[in-house]
Design a protein around this motif. Sequence first.
Motif, PDB file in Angstrom:
ATOM      1  N   ARG A  59       0.801  -1.222   0.000  1.00 12.82           N
ATOM      2  CA  ARG A  59       0.000   0.000   0.000  1.00 12.82           C
ATOM      3  C   ARG A  59       0.831   1.268   0.000  1.00 12.82           C
ATOM      4  NH1 ARG A  59      -2.871  -3.858   1.810  1.00 12.82           N
ATOM      5  NH2 ARG A  59      -0.945  -4.370   2.863  1.00 12.82           N
ATOM      6  N   THR A  60       1.809   1.333   0.883  1.00 15.66           N
ATOM      7  CA  THR A  60       2.537   2.592   1.039  1.00 15.66           C
ATOM      8  C   THR A  60       3.286   2.917  -0.254  1.00 15.66           C
ATOM      9  OG1 THR A  60       2.747   2.141   3.391  1.00 15.66           O
ATOM     10  CG2 THR A  60       4.169   3.857   2.485  1.00 15.66           C
ATOM     11  N   ARG A 109      11.572   3.564   3.382  1.00 14.83           N
ATOM     12  CA  ARG A 109      11.165   2.599   4.427  1.00 14.83           C
ATOM     13  C   ARG A 109      12.395   1.777   4.790  1.00 14.83           C
ATOM     14  NH1 ARG A 109       5.871  -1.106   4.498  1.00 14.83           N
ATOM     15  NH2 ARG A 109       5.078   0.923   5.132  1.00 14.83           N
ATOM     16  N   HIS A 137       5.467   6.203  11.456  1.00 12.47           N
ATOM     17  CA  HIS A 137       4.906   6.011  10.115  1.00 12.47           C
ATOM     18  C   HIS A 137       3.929   7.170   9.889  1.00 12.47           C
ATOM     19  CE1 HIS A 137       3.595   4.195   6.506  1.00 12.47           C
ATOM     20  NE2 HIS A 137       3.331   2.966   6.908  1.00 12.47           N
ATOM     21  N   GLN A 140       1.038   7.207   7.228  1.00 17.62           N
ATOM     22  CA  GLN A 140      -0.062   6.309   7.606  1.00 17.62           C
ATOM     23  C   GLN A 140      -0.957   7.011   8.632  1.00 17.62           C
ATOM     24  OE1 GLN A 140      -0.720   2.984   6.512  1.00 17.62           O
ATOM     25  NE2 GLN A 140      -2.627   3.204   7.651  1.00 17.62           N
ATOM     26  N   ARG A 169       4.458   0.523  14.521  1.00 17.89           N
ATOM     27  CA  ARG A 169       4.809   1.941  14.281  1.00 17.89           C
ATOM     28  C   ARG A 169       3.579   2.755  13.908  1.00 17.89           C
ATOM     29  NH1 ARG A 169       8.590  -0.083   9.424  1.00 17.89           N
ATOM     30  NH2 ARG A 169       7.025  -0.781   7.967  1.00 17.89           N
ATOM     31  N   THR A 170       2.581   2.093  13.307  1.00 15.66           N
ATOM     32  CA  THR A 170       1.377   2.866  12.959  1.00 15.66           C
ATOM     33  C   THR A 170       0.701   3.355  14.235  1.00 15.66           C
ATOM     34  OG1 THR A 170      -0.135   0.963  12.866  1.00 15.66           O
ATOM     35  CG2 THR A 170       1.035   1.494  10.854  1.00 15.66           C
ATOM     36  N   ARG A 230      -1.663  -5.798  13.125  1.00 12.22           N
ATOM     37  CA  ARG A 230      -1.035  -7.111  12.950  1.00 12.22           C
ATOM     38  C   ARG A 230       0.077  -7.286  13.993  1.00 12.22           C
ATOM     39  NH1 ARG A 230       3.747  -8.348   9.978  1.00 12.22           N
ATOM     40  NH2 ARG A 230       4.074  -6.121   9.694  1.00 12.22           N
ATOM     41  N   GLN A 232       3.625  -7.739  14.766  1.00  7.89           N
ATOM     42  CA  GLN A 232       4.761  -7.376  13.916  1.00  7.89           C
ATOM     43  C   GLN A 232       5.861  -8.444  14.034  1.00  7.89           C
ATOM     44  OE1 GLN A 232       4.585  -3.859  12.239  1.00  7.89           O
ATOM     45  NE2 GLN A 232       2.505  -4.628  12.627  1.00  7.89           N
ATOM     46  N   PRO A 268      -4.362  -0.845   9.413  1.00  9.38           N
ATOM     47  CA  PRO A 268      -3.468  -0.294   8.381  1.00  9.38           C
ATOM     48  C   PRO A 268      -3.217  -1.294   7.256  1.00  9.38           C
ATOM     49  CG  PRO A 268      -2.230  -0.846  10.377  1.00  9.38           C
ATOM     50  CD  PRO A 268      -3.682  -1.006  10.711  1.00  9.38           C
ATOM     51  N   LEU A 269      -3.484  -2.574   7.525  1.00  5.72           N
ATOM     52  CA  LEU A 269      -3.222  -3.682   6.597  1.00  5.72           C
ATOM     53  C   LEU A 269      -1.704  -3.792   6.342  1.00  5.72           C
ATOM     54  CD1 LEU A 269      -6.154  -3.156   4.028  1.00  5.72           C
ATOM     55  CD2 LEU A 269      -6.126  -4.611   6.076  1.00  5.72           C
ATOM     56  N   PRO A 270      -1.178  -4.931   6.044  1.00  2.00           N
ATOM     57  CA  PRO A 270      -1.879  -6.187   5.787  1.00  2.00           C
ATOM     58  C   PRO A 270      -2.417  -6.836   7.069  1.00  2.00           C
ATOM     59  CG  PRO A 270       0.499  -6.556   5.823  1.00  2.00           C
ATOM     60  CD  PRO A 270       0.290  -5.087   5.971  1.00  2.00           C
TER      61      PRO A 270
END
Length: 307
Positions: A59-60, A109, A137, A140, A169-170, A230, A232, A268-270
């Motif tokens: 996505r990013t 990133r 992030h 995001q 981080r999100t 998710r 991490q 934020p996905l995935p």
Amino acid sequence: MSSGRRFEHLISIDDLSKEDILYILEKAKEFERVARGERTDKRLEGRILANLFFEPSTRTRMSFEAAMKRLGGDVINMTAHEASSVAKGETLADTIRVVGNYADVIVLRHPLIGAAKFAAENSIVPVVNAGDGAGQHPTQTLLDLYTMEKEARLEGLKIALMGDLKYSRTVHSLIKALALFNTKMYLISPPMLRLPEEFIEEVETHVGARMEEVGLEDVVDEIDVLYVTRIQKERFPDEEEYRKVAGSYIITAELLERAKDSMIVMHPLPRVNEIATTVDKTKHARYFEQAFYGVPIRMAILSELLG
Ligand code: NCD
């Protein structure tokens, strides 16, 4: 600032004031139709963005590319660092210095906290942090705030942050921004993945921002947003530790039965398995809209940095 821009680089959400954040959200609104391909705006024609991704991304990276191209700009990529001079031992400082000669903005990133700040110090063009390890992030966060503003609300929000609060981080970025909007934040995580204490202390220095550790069942009927992350896996020191918490929380449609009709679920996905696919069809799911909002938000960021 001498350039007249609100910010020179975007490394941490701390680089932005509340006013800057609201300004970006406002700009993003103006770009939404361009982001959907319904209107043409070529204001970044002739400008080049370099994507430097030392960690996986869908996505990013792609939404930065879509944002740049929709605005008439171009994108160059260095994704497989195995195939670049990094594999020969080139330092990040040298890579950044060189890529600055090929592009007008660098999106980075990197697995290490602080890498984006270091890159900015060595760059002749603006650097945007697209995630530095478990650090920040900020782009995001801006799209998360945009989603809340559009699909729920921002000021005085009640939000539950659920999942890997230690390494995500999100979440680390988002809570700093939410602290500026009188937010009540409920923290829901396995004990091993609690939010580090320093974040709680920092957030609570803001008037009106409050945090509390709870269980989902305690707050599901009062929250406006459920923000799930998710685990991490890649940040865990060893696989054994990861296995202890893997699969420890899964949001299902049944768990949301007592939620307000207007409550939205974000991610934020995935996702791996934190949100059952049965949730996708409920009135609460907003994670795919959230992913789309990355395009107008990144357009707003790029036009501010390059405009
Ligand atoms: C997040 C990230 O990379 O931090 N993904 C994203 O940018 N949308 C979340 C994650 O990987 O879990």
